[in-house]
Design a protein around this motif. Sequence first.
Motif, PDB file in Angstrom:
ATOM      1  N   ASP A 178      -8.851 -17.899 -38.044  1.00 24.15           N
ATOM      2  CA  ASP A 178      -8.237 -19.146 -38.908  1.00 24.15           C
ATOM      3  C   ASP A 178      -9.081 -19.207 -40.014  1.00 24.15           C
ATOM      4  OD1 ASP A 178      -6.046 -18.968 -37.084  1.00 24.15           O
ATOM      5  OD2 ASP A 178      -6.996 -20.512 -35.852  1.00 24.15           O
ATOM      6  N   ARG A 179     -10.471 -19.420 -39.848  1.00 25.25           N
ATOM      7  CA  ARG A 179     -11.163 -19.483 -41.063  1.00 25.25           C
ATOM      8  C   ARG A 179     -11.129 -18.707 -42.119  1.00 25.25           C
ATOM      9  NH1 ARG A 179     -15.055 -20.987 -36.679  1.00 25.25           N
ATOM     10  NH2 ARG A 179     -15.962 -18.919 -37.250  1.00 25.25           N
ATOM     11  N   LEU A 180     -10.881 -17.420 -41.652  1.00 29.83           N
ATOM     12  CA  LEU A 180     -10.897 -16.526 -42.756  1.00 29.83           C
ATOM     13  C   LEU A 180      -9.546 -16.617 -43.532  1.00 29.83           C
ATOM     14  CD1 LEU A 180     -12.591 -13.266 -40.927  1.00 29.83           C
ATOM     15  CD2 LEU A 180     -13.464 -14.766 -42.796  1.00 29.83           C
ATOM     16  N   THR A 181      -8.747 -16.935 -42.705  1.00 35.18           N
ATOM     17  CA  THR A 181      -7.187 -17.198 -43.356  1.00 35.18           C
ATOM     18  C   THR A 181      -7.085 -18.196 -44.308  1.00 35.18           C
ATOM     19  OG1 THR A 181      -6.299 -15.936 -41.514  1.00 35.18           O
ATOM     20  CG2 THR A 181      -4.797 -17.396 -42.965  1.00 35.18           C
ATOM     21  N   LEU A 238     -12.600 -22.403 -60.582  1.00 32.88           N
ATOM     22  CA  LEU A 238     -13.563 -21.347 -60.392  1.00 32.88           C
ATOM     23  C   LEU A 238     -14.863 -21.682 -59.969  1.00 32.88           C
ATOM     24  CD1 LEU A 238     -12.833 -19.112 -63.429  1.00 32.88           C
ATOM     25  CD2 LEU A 238     -11.902 -18.811 -61.192  1.00 32.88           C
ATOM     26  N   LYS A 239     -15.362 -22.974 -60.137  1.00 32.83           N
ATOM     27  CA  LYS A 239     -16.468 -23.451 -59.738  1.00 32.83           C
ATOM     28  C   LYS A 239     -16.349 -23.805 -58.117  1.00 32.83           C
ATOM     29  CE  LYS A 239     -18.795 -24.948 -64.060  1.00 32.83           C
ATOM     30  NZ  LYS A 239     -19.321 -26.046 -64.943  1.00 32.83           N
ATOM     31  N   THR A 240     -15.206 -24.246 -57.902  1.00 28.31           N
ATOM     32  CA  THR A 240     -14.906 -24.812 -56.496  1.00 28.31           C
ATOM     33  C   THR A 240     -15.174 -23.283 -55.355  1.00 28.31           C
ATOM     34  OG1 THR A 240     -13.290 -26.048 -57.121  1.00 28.31           O
ATOM     35  CG2 THR A 240     -13.171 -25.290 -54.892  1.00 28.31           C
ATOM     36  N   LEU A 241     -14.625 -22.343 -56.272  1.00 24.74           N
ATOM     37  CA  LEU A 241     -14.845 -20.983 -55.280  1.00 24.74           C
ATOM     38  C   LEU A 241     -16.494 -20.588 -55.017  1.00 24.74           C
ATOM     39  CD1 LEU A 241     -11.719 -18.842 -56.478  1.00 24.74           C
ATOM     40  CD2 LEU A 241     -11.903 -20.410 -54.536  1.00 24.74           C
ATOM     41  N   THR A 242     -17.032 -20.735 -56.529  1.00 26.72           N
ATOM     42  CA  THR A 242     -18.516 -20.136 -56.458  1.00 26.72           C
ATOM     43  C   THR A 242     -19.467 -20.945 -55.717  1.00 26.72           C
ATOM     44  OG1 THR A 242     -18.666 -21.199 -58.453  1.00 26.72           O
ATOM     45  CG2 THR A 242     -18.325 -18.869 -58.504  1.00 26.72           C
ATOM     46  N   ARG A 243     -18.830 -22.268 -55.315  1.00 24.34           N
ATOM     47  CA  ARG A 243     -19.852 -23.161 -54.571  1.00 24.34           C
ATOM     48  C   ARG A 243     -19.843 -22.814 -53.046  1.00 24.34           C
ATOM     49  NH1 ARG A 243     -18.037 -27.608 -57.924  1.00 24.34           N
ATOM     50  NH2 ARG A 243     -16.401 -28.024 -56.447  1.00 24.34           N
ATOM     51  N   LYS A 244     -18.424 -22.247 -52.640  1.00 20.82           N
ATOM     52  CA  LYS A 244     -18.128 -22.016 -51.360  1.00 20.82           C
ATOM     53  C   LYS A 244     -18.657 -20.593 -50.845  1.00 20.82           C
ATOM     54  CE  LYS A 244     -14.400 -25.095 -50.479  1.00 20.82           C
ATOM     55  NZ  LYS A 244     -13.033 -25.389 -50.371  1.00 20.82           N
ATOM     56  N   TYR A 245     -18.265 -19.539 -51.572  1.00 19.45           N
ATOM     57  CA  TYR A 245     -18.401 -18.240 -51.195  1.00 19.45           C
ATOM     58  C   TYR A 245     -19.438 -17.106 -51.965  1.00 19.45           C
ATOM     59  CZ  TYR A 245     -13.963 -19.945 -49.570  1.00 19.45           C
ATOM     60  OH  TYR A 245     -12.932 -20.757 -49.161  1.00 19.45           O
ATOM     61  N   ALA A 246     -19.574 -17.587 -53.097  1.00 21.92           N
ATOM     62  CA  ALA A 246     -20.578 -16.673 -53.857  1.00 21.92           C
ATOM     63  C   ALA A 246     -21.178 -17.448 -55.309  1.00 21.92           C
ATOM     64  CB  ALA A 246     -20.087 -15.304 -54.106  1.00 21.92           C
ATOM     65  N   PRO A 247     -22.247 -16.987 -55.675  1.00 22.25           N
ATOM     66  CA  PRO A 247     -22.863 -17.314 -56.857  1.00 22.25           C
ATOM     67  C   PRO A 247     -22.114 -17.212 -57.906  1.00 22.25           C
ATOM     68  CG  PRO A 247     -24.739 -15.896 -55.783  1.00 22.25           C
ATOM     69  CD  PRO A 247     -23.206 -15.866 -54.950  1.00 22.25           C
ATOM     70  N   ASP A 248     -21.014 -16.299 -58.072  1.00 23.23           N
ATOM     71  CA  ASP A 248     -20.171 -15.915 -59.216  1.00 23.23           C
ATOM     72  C   ASP A 248     -18.968 -15.453 -58.654  1.00 23.23           C
ATOM     73  OD1 ASP A 248     -20.640 -13.295 -58.728  1.00 23.23           O
ATOM     74  OD2 ASP A 248     -22.361 -13.036 -59.996  1.00 23.23           O
ATOM     75  N   ILE A 249     -17.931 -15.189 -59.865  1.00 24.80           N
ATOM     76  CA  ILE A 249     -16.601 -14.817 -59.466  1.00 24.80           C
ATOM     77  C   ILE A 249     -16.390 -13.382 -58.875  1.00 24.80           C
ATOM     78  CG2 ILE A 249     -14.336 -14.240 -60.355  1.00 24.80           C
ATOM     79  CD1 ILE A 249     -14.748 -17.209 -59.792  1.00 24.80           C
ATOM     80  N   ASP A 250     -17.504 -12.453 -59.529  1.00 24.15           N
ATOM     81  CA  ASP A 250     -17.355 -11.262 -58.810  1.00 24.15           C
ATOM     82  C   ASP A 250     -17.923 -11.194 -57.526  1.00 24.15           C
ATOM     83  OD1 ASP A 250     -16.456 -10.470 -61.549  1.00 24.15           O
ATOM     84  OD2 ASP A 250     -18.383  -9.461 -62.061  1.00 24.15           O
ATOM     85  N   GLY A 251     -18.880 -12.114 -56.908  1.00 21.82           N
ATOM     86  CA  GLY A 251     -19.109 -12.124 -55.621  1.00 21.82           C
ATOM     87  C   GLY A 251     -18.045 -12.677 -54.739  1.00 21.82           C
ATOM     88  N   VAL A 252     -17.271 -13.588 -55.440  1.00 20.41           N
ATOM     89  CA  VAL A 252     -16.232 -14.196 -54.671  1.00 20.41           C
ATOM     90  C   VAL A 252     -15.268 -13.272 -54.347  1.00 20.41           C
ATOM     91  CG1 VAL A 252     -13.988 -15.950 -54.854  1.00 20.41           C
ATOM     92  CG2 VAL A 252     -16.516 -16.616 -55.501  1.00 20.41           C
ATOM     93  N   ILE A 253     -14.889 -12.424 -55.347  1.00 15.95           N
ATOM     94  CA  ILE A 253     -13.988 -11.253 -55.092  1.00 15.95           C
ATOM     95  C   ILE A 253     -14.325 -10.232 -54.130  1.00 15.95           C
ATOM     96  CG2 ILE A 253     -12.545  -9.422 -55.997  1.00 15.95           C
ATOM     97  CD1 ILE A 253     -12.682 -10.912 -58.805  1.00 15.95           C
ATOM     98  N   LYS A 254     -15.546  -9.818 -53.990  1.00 16.45           N
ATOM     99  CA  LYS A 254     -16.193  -8.961 -52.996  1.00 16.45           C
ATOM    100  C   LYS A 254     -16.165  -9.704 -51.596  1.00 16.45           C
ATOM    101  CE  LYS A 254     -20.435  -6.359 -51.755  1.00 16.45           C
ATOM    102  NZ  LYS A 254     -21.883  -6.364 -52.159  1.00 16.45           N
ATOM    103  N   TRP A 255     -16.572 -10.824 -51.441  1.00 14.89           N
ATOM    104  CA  TRP A 255     -16.252 -11.637 -50.409  1.00 14.89           C
ATOM    105  C   TRP A 255     -14.957 -11.453 -49.719  1.00 14.89           C
ATOM    106  CZ3 TRP A 255     -13.651 -15.599 -48.084  1.00 14.89           C
ATOM    107  CH2 TRP A 255     -14.166 -15.852 -46.929  1.00 14.89           C
ATOM    108  N   ALA A 256     -14.098 -11.781 -50.614  1.00 21.83           N
ATOM    109  CA  ALA A 256     -12.509 -11.836 -50.252  1.00 21.83           C
ATOM    110  C   ALA A 256     -12.268 -10.328 -49.851  1.00 21.83           C
ATOM    111  CB  ALA A 256     -11.706 -12.363 -51.344  1.00 21.83           C
ATOM    112  N   ASP A 257     -12.816  -9.393 -50.294  1.00 25.30           N
ATOM    113  CA  ASP A 257     -12.330  -8.000 -49.871  1.00 25.30           C
ATOM    114  C   ASP A 257     -12.820  -7.727 -48.345  1.00 25.30           C
ATOM    115  OD1 ASP A 257     -11.031  -7.527 -52.205  1.00 25.30           O
ATOM    116  OD2 ASP A 257     -12.729  -6.663 -52.967  1.00 25.30           O
ATOM    117  N   GLU A 258     -14.076  -8.232 -48.266  1.00 25.18           N
ATOM    118  CA  GLU A 258     -14.802  -7.992 -47.066  1.00 25.18           C
ATOM    119  C   GLU A 258     -14.079  -8.759 -45.798  1.00 25.18           C
ATOM    120  OE1 GLU A 258     -18.765  -8.841 -47.809  1.00 25.18           O
ATOM    121  OE2 GLU A 258     -19.401  -6.981 -48.664  1.00 25.18           O
TER     122      GLU A 258
END
Length: 590
Positions: free
Chosen positions: A197-200, A320-340
């Motif tokens: 659920d959290r991942l979704t 975008l800053k909302t995402l980088t605060r939660k998932y990764a330091p930058d947007i490329d990291g956010v995209i990688k986190w989403a793939d994983e």
Amino acid sequence: MLTEIRIDGLGVISTATAQFHEGLTVLTGETGAGKTMVVTSLHLLSGARADAGRVRLGASRAVVEGRFTVDEVHDSARAEVEEVLEASAAEKDDDGSIIAVRTVGSDGRSRAHLGGRSIPASVLSDFTTPLLTVHGQNDQLRLQRPDQQLHALDQFASDAVAPLLSKYQKARRKWLDARNELLERTARSRELALEADRLTQSLAEIDAIAPQPGEDVHLVDEVRRLSDLDSLREAAATAHDALAGPADAPGESSGALDLLGTARARIEAAEDPALSVLGPRLGEAISVVVDLATELSSYLSDLPSDPGALDTMLVRQAELKTLTRKYAPDIDGVIKWADEARMRLDSLDVSEEALSAMAKDVETAAEKVRETAKKLTAARTKAASKLAAAVSTELGGLAMGRARLEVLVQPMPAGPQDSAPLTIDGQELHAGSTGVDEAEFRLAAHSGAQPLPLSRSASGGELSRIMLALEVVLASSEHGTTMVFDEVDAGVGGRAAVEIGRRLARLARTHQVIVVTHLPQVAAFADTHLVVDKVDDGKGVKSGVRALTQDERVVELARMLAGLGDTETGRAHAWELLTTAHAEKVAAAG
């Protein structure tokens, strides 16, 4: 094959060197002379645990050095040795031999070297295992263990058993992996559902914003440009006007282009050659200025004219800053986190349908294990009777003519704490790494005796003969390896001793065999006879190893014959032993 061994400071041996050859080599000597130290040294070269108590009194360390060759061994053993040599970067000597060294300090510290390289003792064991098998007096006790008995049976029937055992182990691994995954999914279904659920929710948030690779970095540059839009436009326009002239005053020749054009026209109109050569250079300057003016004009046209563009970019930047605060330091990291996260989510299906499908996969895998386990049991059962008959025949030649060995293959029941029992034909069995079987050797000491497990029925001398009989039966698959027996004839005498000598001589036709013995009947069959001498110089007992000539062998055998020593009777009896043994060896070879 072992060709040479050197021992320094081990037990009663101060310094000793022995050469070994093909065939049967025996080591004899008086009790306490140090024969067992030779076997101990080979145990050390096999990677056995080092014991500081074996270091000679007064010596700082004990050193054992062995020289091996691999040309005589079978292909599989040679391949294993070459692999160890390559992995440890060990080098062969000039003659192609390999030198192995084991050092034991008086403080208990141990070191090992192979081919001039320092290695762990475990690597030394990997090197010697395909080349050297040492049967010490404790190995007879290991023969009583069920796992060793099953190993002997599998070795005897390796052609039939080895492929089935390999298939069973692969099938068992797949079954256990699938079973463990199902158990984990079932036990953690609630926890995994919450994680799903959290991942979704997180993926929904990221997908709604739909970040693009490198977008955050690009936005920073754009926002900076828009924040300075007026000053940037003014700077570019002023520079453009300085080059091309003001757009609102086309008649005025105040731009750099007009001035450069005037300068070139004046120079070209002059008739002085010194001025004329400057014309092309002015042309180049005009071309550069034209290019600059064009680029400035393009820059001005690309500057946004929408006054709300900056606000739009600032809003996007905040998303975008909302995402980088939660998932990764930058947007490329956010995209990688989403793939994983998507990959993890795919593996977190804990629905009833998914668990049911996994349960079917586990049962399918278990059925394959059952099939291969049954075939493995059948192959072992078929081979067990053949092994029993072959060993019983050998025992008949070792003065145990009425003895009979039975080899039983039995299912191994699962214990109450068995983590992965396997049901076969209604029985819950332990599916171990070697199958669902256990082997048991039983000995009937005479024709009327009830067969009993070796631990309850065999004496020390009988265990020695059973072990030798097994080695003779199993020897055909290991041509060229070195076998060492430490007092395999313990508790044996008379006709049985002669038969042991015959069997060892036969074994030596395909192997290098080294035997420590007290029996002259065994020693008479040797191709090479080494004696361990003990000398007391008043300061302590020292021992050394030397090879005997034919005449010296007669003297040594006479000594071994109840201490007859160098007497007419003793020499006659010893010579008779040698002559008889030689004749039998020649007849067997022919």
